[in-house]
Design a protein around this motif. Structure first.
Motif, PDB file in Angstrom:
ATOM      1  N   ALA A   1     -10.699   7.969 -22.814  1.00 58.66           N
ATOM      2  CA  ALA A   1     -11.824   8.585 -22.105  1.00 58.66           C
ATOM      3  C   ALA A   1     -13.141   8.022 -22.625  1.00 58.66           C
ATOM      4  N   SER A   2     -13.959   7.515 -21.690  1.00 58.96           N
ATOM      5  CA  SER A   2     -15.301   7.065 -22.069  1.00 58.96           C
ATOM      6  C   SER A   2     -16.207   7.101 -20.846  1.00 58.96           C
ATOM      7  N   TRP A   3     -17.423   7.567 -21.042  1.00 58.74           N
ATOM      8  CA  TRP A   3     -18.396   7.579 -19.954  1.00 58.74           C
ATOM      9  C   TRP A   3     -18.792   6.170 -19.535  1.00 58.74           C
ATOM     10  N   PRO A   4     -18.951   5.226 -20.467  1.00 53.67           N
ATOM     11  CA  PRO A   4     -19.285   3.862 -20.026  1.00 53.67           C
ATOM     12  C   PRO A   4     -18.253   3.289 -19.055  1.00 53.67           C
ATOM     13  N   ALA A   5     -16.974   3.613 -19.251  1.00 53.57           N
ATOM     14  CA  ALA A   5     -15.946   3.119 -18.335  1.00 53.57           C
ATOM     15  C   ALA A   5     -16.138   3.700 -16.938  1.00 53.57           C
ATOM     16  N   VAL A   6     -16.495   4.979 -16.872  1.00 51.13           N
ATOM     17  CA  VAL A   6     -16.722   5.618 -15.575  1.00 51.13           C
ATOM     18  C   VAL A   6     -17.915   4.981 -14.881  1.00 51.13           C
ATOM     19  N   THR A   7     -19.003   4.808 -15.609  1.00 54.85           N
ATOM     20  CA  THR A   7     -20.214   4.240 -14.986  1.00 54.85           C
ATOM     21  C   THR A   7     -20.029   2.764 -14.635  1.00 54.85           C
ATOM     22  N   LEU A   8     -19.251   2.016 -15.434  1.00 57.05           N
ATOM     23  CA  LEU A   8     -18.977   0.622 -15.102  1.00 57.05           C
ATOM     24  C   LEU A   8     -18.163   0.534 -13.813  1.00 57.05           C
ATOM     25  N   PHE A   9     -17.158   1.390 -13.668  1.00 56.90           N
ATOM     26  CA  PHE A   9     -16.381   1.372 -12.434  1.00 56.90           C
ATOM     27  C   PHE A   9     -17.266   1.750 -11.240  1.00 56.90           C
ATOM     28  N   GLU A  10     -18.108   2.753 -11.409  1.00 61.10           N
ATOM     29  CA  GLU A  10     -19.000   3.154 -10.317  1.00 61.10           C
ATOM     30  C   GLU A  10     -19.907   1.984  -9.905  1.00 61.10           C
ATOM     31  N   ALA A  11     -20.406   1.249 -10.876  1.00 59.64           N
ATOM     32  CA  ALA A  11     -21.253   0.100 -10.565  1.00 59.64           C
ATOM     33  C   ALA A  11     -20.457  -0.978  -9.846  1.00 59.64           C
ATOM     34  N   ALA A  12     -19.208  -1.164 -10.234  1.00 55.84           N
ATOM     35  CA  ALA A  12     -18.371  -2.188  -9.604  1.00 55.84           C
ATOM     36  C   ALA A  12     -18.048  -1.852  -8.153  1.00 55.84           C
ATOM     37  N   VAL A  13     -17.869  -0.572  -7.875  1.00 60.94           N
ATOM     38  CA  VAL A  13     -17.446  -0.167  -6.539  1.00 60.94           C
ATOM     39  C   VAL A  13     -18.606  -0.059  -5.552  1.00 60.94           C
ATOM     40  N   GLN A  14     -19.800   0.027  -6.043  1.00 62.44           N
ATOM     41  CA  GLN A  14     -20.959   0.207  -5.129  1.00 62.44           C
ATOM     42  C   GLN A  14     -21.426  -1.074  -4.504  1.00 62.44           C
TER      43      GLN A  14
END
Length: 184
Positions: A171-184
């Motif tokens: 679990a890591s917030w950077p991983a969540v935000t990196l995926f969000e950036a990749a998908v946008q």
């Protein structure tokens, strides 16, 4: 598996899978089509299916292939030793806002709280798993809680092998935000 509204059918028809997004963004390598890799994929799929059928009360253990018995036994040992209680297996999730979908291996109570688990039979890429499970958790929260959560469930990779299991927190917030950036 929890019931879903019509949004799930739309997501399944139109939204790309998390794995496809990770591959297209260069965050996940496409593996070559080699016999050993094909065997590993087939074994992993069979272990996932065995876990799913077991949790639904539909598994005939005598039907398990010899290659599946070790990792499946490791899963049973994990449940017994940790008290893990699955609430869903092979659960489809989707994120309407970011327009992607995926399938959680398992969601349930682990270490006293709701958690998302992924099962791997080989050596896991934990950075990639953090991205994958972060995307799944984000989608699950948006589906179930209808918005970005203040507290996202913890995520773990359970490495199942012939000699037992090993749980990795990813679990890591950077991983969540990196995926969000990749998908946008």
């Amino acid at each position: 598996v929890p019931s879903r509204d019509n949004g799930q059918a739309l997501a399944e028809a139109l939204y790309p899978r998390v794995s496809e997004i990770l591959t297209s963004m260069g965050l996940r390598k496409a593996l070559p089509d080699l016999p050993a890799i094909a065997w590993g994929r087939a074994r992993g799929s069979a272990v996932h299916k065995a876990i799913e059928l077991y949790e639904r009360g539909e598994l005939d253990p005598s039907a398990l292939h010899a290659d599946v018995i070790g990792p499946f036994t490791a899963y049973l040992t994990f449940k017994q030793e940790t008290g893990y209680t699955p609430e869903a297996v092979e659960e489809p999730v989707y994120h309407r806002g970011l327009r992607y979908r995926g399938t959680l291996d398992s969601r349930g109570v682990y270490k006293g709280e709701m958690a998302i688990l992924d099962f791997k039979c080989g050596t896991p890429d934990l950075k990639l798993a953090a991205l994958q499970l972060g995307a799944y958790a984000n989608a699950w929260c948006h589906t179930e809680k209808e918005g970005f959560p203040e507290h996202m469930p913890p995520r773990y990779v359970n490495q199942l092998g012939d000699g037992g299991y090993r749980v990795h927190a990813v679990a890591s917030w950077p991983a969540v935000t990196l995926f969000e950036a990749a998908v946008q």
